[in-house]
Scaffold this motif. Structure first.
Motif, PDB file in Angstrom:
ATOM      1  N   UNK A 190      63.728  21.801 -43.961  1.00 25.57           N
ATOM      2  CA  UNK A 190      62.906  20.670 -44.396  1.00 25.57           C
ATOM      3  C   UNK A 190      61.454  20.920 -43.994  1.00 25.57           C
ATOM      4  N   UNK A 217      59.966  15.872 -43.119  1.00 23.49           N
ATOM      5  CA  UNK A 217      60.508  15.387 -41.845  1.00 23.49           C
ATOM      6  C   UNK A 217      59.739  14.159 -41.366  1.00 23.49           C
ATOM      7  N   UNK A 276      60.494  11.192 -43.621  1.00 27.56           N
ATOM      8  CA  UNK A 276      61.865  10.726 -43.382  1.00 27.56           C
ATOM      9  C   UNK A 276      61.945   9.950 -42.064  1.00 27.56           C
ATOM     10  N   UNK A 277      61.215  10.428 -41.051  1.00 27.28           N
ATOM     11  CA  UNK A 277      61.193   9.714 -39.761  1.00 27.28           C
ATOM     12  C   UNK A 277      60.619   8.314 -39.953  1.00 27.28           C
ATOM     13  N   UNK A 318      63.279   6.158 -41.788  1.00 26.11           N
ATOM     14  CA  UNK A 318      64.362   5.772 -40.868  1.00 26.11           C
ATOM     15  C   UNK A 318      63.903   4.615 -39.979  1.00 26.11           C
ATOM     16  N   UNK A 336      59.258  13.102 -31.378  1.00 28.21           N
ATOM     17  CA  UNK A 336      59.266  13.844 -32.638  1.00 28.21           C
ATOM     18  C   UNK A 336      58.299  15.017 -32.581  1.00 28.21           C
ATOM     19  N   UNK A 345      65.274  19.809 -38.392  1.00 24.72           N
ATOM     20  CA  UNK A 345      64.899  18.482 -38.878  1.00 24.72           C
ATOM     21  C   UNK A 345      65.987  17.458 -38.571  1.00 24.72           C
ATOM     22  N   UNK A 386      65.569  16.259 -35.049  1.00 16.92           N
ATOM     23  CA  UNK A 386      64.350  15.442 -34.967  1.00 16.92           C
ATOM     24  C   UNK A 386      64.633  14.038 -35.493  1.00 16.92           C
ATOM     25  N   UNK A 387      65.262  13.966 -36.662  1.00 20.29           N
ATOM     26  CA  UNK A 387      65.491  12.659 -37.305  1.00 20.29           C
ATOM     27  C   UNK A 387      66.521  11.829 -36.546  1.00 20.29           C
TER      28      UNK A 387
END
Lengths: 104, 233
Positions: free
Chosen positions: A1, A6, A9-10, A13, B62, B72, B75-76
């Protein structure tokens, strides 16, 4: 990714966590016991962050010994309980720490 | 349809009340700005990341993981666990916000930072909806501006704060204060004691998952205590 994917997406979320129940609004109903219990989310979560950070340190407080942190938090807590004044508690808590660490 | 037109008085009250709670975010935002430049993920991506995440601890975790080229998925997962407490905030505020316009229920949650939650949760139960909504936005937008400005300052100015001052220690100080202010009865003491105690025990859990367990334990214990002690005690 990729880095961008990333990062975004963080963000998504995090947004979904925050949106979850508020966005659902009155389309969901929780059992009365659960609804009542949610009044205690604030003390439970702030304690879950503050107490380990004070006793063991965390990424915001990762210097040497534990005891200067504990003393500073106790002093700031007295200010909060007595005067319910957040800026004063932050200032006096920080000043206590500086005094102990001998920052000049 | 009730009236939700802009309420300057409520907005400015929220803005004023959040300032005191916002101070500790300034050094943290600046540290994040510096960490972005050191992480090698790119200043623009890092900067955008700071205002899509809007949460200090998860953002720092992060950046640290991405700097180490962690996958990733990890991280997520880490961001998801650290920020899962916000779902508890969302659940706690749901009944108070249920009467707000539909657009609020999509836009409002974006701003649900810890301090914004602390302020919103402490407002009187009988506050009118219009006032409650604009008070929320006043605090939310003010803290957002303060946060983005701090990260931007750190990004451009670099390490201008002497680390010996330990300014980020204001964060644990703030959370200790918020904890004490949010305790209004004896079950509240139980919530804090169990939440804090379980968080100590679960501190080593992977990806910061212990905090969510601790919050659920604290909330459950306080509810048990409430049925035994009575809410008024």
């Amino acid at each position: 990714m990729s880095v961008w994917a990333t990062v975004l997406a963080a963000g998504i979320i995090t947004y979904l966590s925050r949106a979850s129940f508020i966005t659902a609004g009155d389309r969901i109903t929780l059992p009365p016991t659960v609804e009542r219990s949610l009044r205690y989310v604030a003390p439970a979560s702030f304690a879950a962050i503050a107490i380990p950070a004070t006793l063991n340190g965390d990424r915001f407080a990762n210097f040497g010994d534990d005891w200067p942190r504990v003393i500073a938090v106790v002093v700031a807590s007295v200010v909060i309980v007595r005067w319910r004044n957040v800026p004063a508690s932050l200032l006096i808590g920080m000043a206590t720490l500086w005094l102990i660490l001998g920052v000049s | 349809m009730s009236d939700f037109s802009f309420d300057w008085r409520a907005f400015s009250t929220g803005a004023r009340d959040i300032i005191a709670l916002g101070f500790p975010g300034i050094p943290v935002g600046m540290v994040i700005g510096v960490v972005i430049t050191e992480s090698g993920i790119g200043d623009l991506a890092g900067w955008v990341g700071s205002w899509v995440i809007l949460a200090g601890a998860a953002n720092l975790a992060m950046l640290e993981l991405m700097a180490e080229q962690t996958s990733a998925a990890v991280v997520l997962l880490t961001v998801a666990f650290i920020n899962s407490r916000h779902a508890m905030y969302s659940a706690a505020l749901r009944p108070r916000f249920a009467g707000f316009p539909r657009w609020f229920r999509f836009v409002g949650p974006y701003f649900l930072i810890d301090q914004v939650f602390a302020l919103a949760a402490s407002q009187p139960v009988d506050m009118p909806d219009r006032e409650r909504m604009w008070n929320y936005f006043g605090s939310a937008i003010t803290l957002w501006v303060l946060w983005v400005a701090s990260v931007t300052a750190g990004l451009f100015l670099g390490d201008i704060i002497d680390p010996d001052w330990q300014l980020t220690f204001a964060v644990p100080l703030l959370f200790a204060g918020l904890m004490l202010l949010s305790i209004t009865n004896r079950p509240g003491i139980v919530a804090a004691a169990v939440g804090g105690g379980v968080a100590l025990l679960t501190a080593g859990f992977p990806q910061g998952s212990g905090v969510l367990i601790a919050i659920i334990a604290g909330v459950s214990a306080s509810t048990l205590a409430e049925t035994r002690l009575g809410a008024a005690s």
